[in-house]
Design a protein around this motif. Sequence first.
Motif, PDB file in Angstrom:
ATOM      1  N   GLN A 131       0.660  -1.264   0.093  1.00  0.00           N
ATOM      2  CA  GLN A 131       0.128   0.212  -0.019  1.00  0.00           C
ATOM      3  C   GLN A 131       0.908   1.301   0.018  1.00  0.00           C
ATOM      4  N   SER A 132       1.985   1.125   0.950  1.00  0.00           N
ATOM      5  CA  SER A 132       2.729   2.516   0.496  1.00  0.00           C
ATOM      6  C   SER A 132       3.441   2.626  -0.632  1.00  0.00           C
ATOM      7  N   GLU A 133       3.751   1.544  -1.378  1.00  0.00           N
ATOM      8  CA  GLU A 133       4.560   1.733  -2.692  1.00  0.00           C
ATOM      9  C   GLU A 133       3.510   2.119  -3.471  1.00  0.00           C
ATOM     10  N   ILE A 134       2.305   1.708  -3.442  1.00  0.00           N
ATOM     11  CA  ILE A 134       1.314   2.215  -4.344  1.00  0.00           C
ATOM     12  C   ILE A 134       1.124   3.616  -4.262  1.00  0.00           C
ATOM     13  N   LYS A 135       0.905   4.211  -3.109  1.00  0.00           N
ATOM     14  CA  LYS A 135       0.714   5.606  -2.700  1.00  0.00           C
ATOM     15  C   LYS A 135       2.033   6.413  -3.388  1.00  0.00           C
ATOM     16  N   GLU A 136       3.006   5.815  -3.216  1.00  0.00           N
ATOM     17  CA  GLU A 136       4.529   6.611  -3.641  1.00  0.00           C
ATOM     18  C   GLU A 136       4.319   6.673  -5.355  1.00  0.00           C
ATOM     19  N   LEU A 137       3.920   5.535  -5.821  1.00  0.00           N
ATOM     20  CA  LEU A 137       3.750   5.202  -7.308  1.00  0.00           C
ATOM     21  C   LEU A 137       2.837   6.415  -7.660  1.00  0.00           C
ATOM     22  N   ASN A 138       1.607   6.572  -7.093  1.00  0.00           N
ATOM     23  CA  ASN A 138       0.588   7.476  -7.330  1.00  0.00           C
ATOM     24  C   ASN A 138       1.051   8.810  -7.427  1.00  0.00           C
ATOM     25  N   MET A 180      -4.049   1.882  -7.604  1.00  0.00           N
ATOM     26  CA  MET A 180      -3.036   2.458  -8.566  1.00  0.00           C
ATOM     27  C   MET A 180      -3.898   3.232  -9.530  1.00  0.00           C
ATOM     28  N   LEU A 181      -3.071   4.474  -9.845  1.00  0.00           N
ATOM     29  CA  LEU A 181      -3.851   5.727 -10.644  1.00  0.00           C
ATOM     30  C   LEU A 181      -3.546   5.436 -12.030  1.00  0.00           C
ATOM     31  N   CYS A 182      -2.208   4.876 -12.267  1.00  0.00           N
ATOM     32  CA  CYS A 182      -1.863   4.704 -13.374  1.00  0.00           C
ATOM     33  C   CYS A 182      -2.051   3.401 -14.148  1.00  0.00           C
ATOM     34  N   MET A 211      -5.431  12.275  -3.739  1.00  0.00           N
ATOM     35  CA  MET A 211      -5.546  11.177  -4.770  1.00  0.00           C
ATOM     36  C   MET A 211      -4.536  10.229  -4.595  1.00  0.00           C
ATOM     37  N   ALA A 212      -3.149  10.605  -4.250  1.00  0.00           N
ATOM     38  CA  ALA A 212      -2.254   9.702  -4.177  1.00  0.00           C
ATOM     39  C   ALA A 212      -2.352   8.888  -3.123  1.00  0.00           C
TER      40      ALA A 212
END
Length: 105
Positions: free
Chosen positions: A7-14, A63-65, A57-58
Amino acid sequence: MKATDVQSEIKELNLAYLMLAQQMIKTSRESAMLKLGVGSDVADIIEGLTPGQILRMAGSDMMLCRFRFDDGLLVNLLANHERDSAASRIHAAILAAGRPVEQVA
């Protein structure tokens, strides 16, 4: 990897994706829309986001992308490590450009 790590990695990616997408759109709108695979309406939304909106949003655990690797030929062209990789990248860009763009429903 733990679920909290994912979840933390997804937030950083977003966050990275939204910041990069907004910068790309502000710099070269048409090129950004092609590279991001988004339509004008989505580009308008991303371009108009405030820093606070980007952070909210992030913070999503979704995942947003979206990867456009749903075509085996496209994946193979991008992963090609042969001598003529420039031609493969151009061919992949042409294929990706022909894909439908994301629109706001």
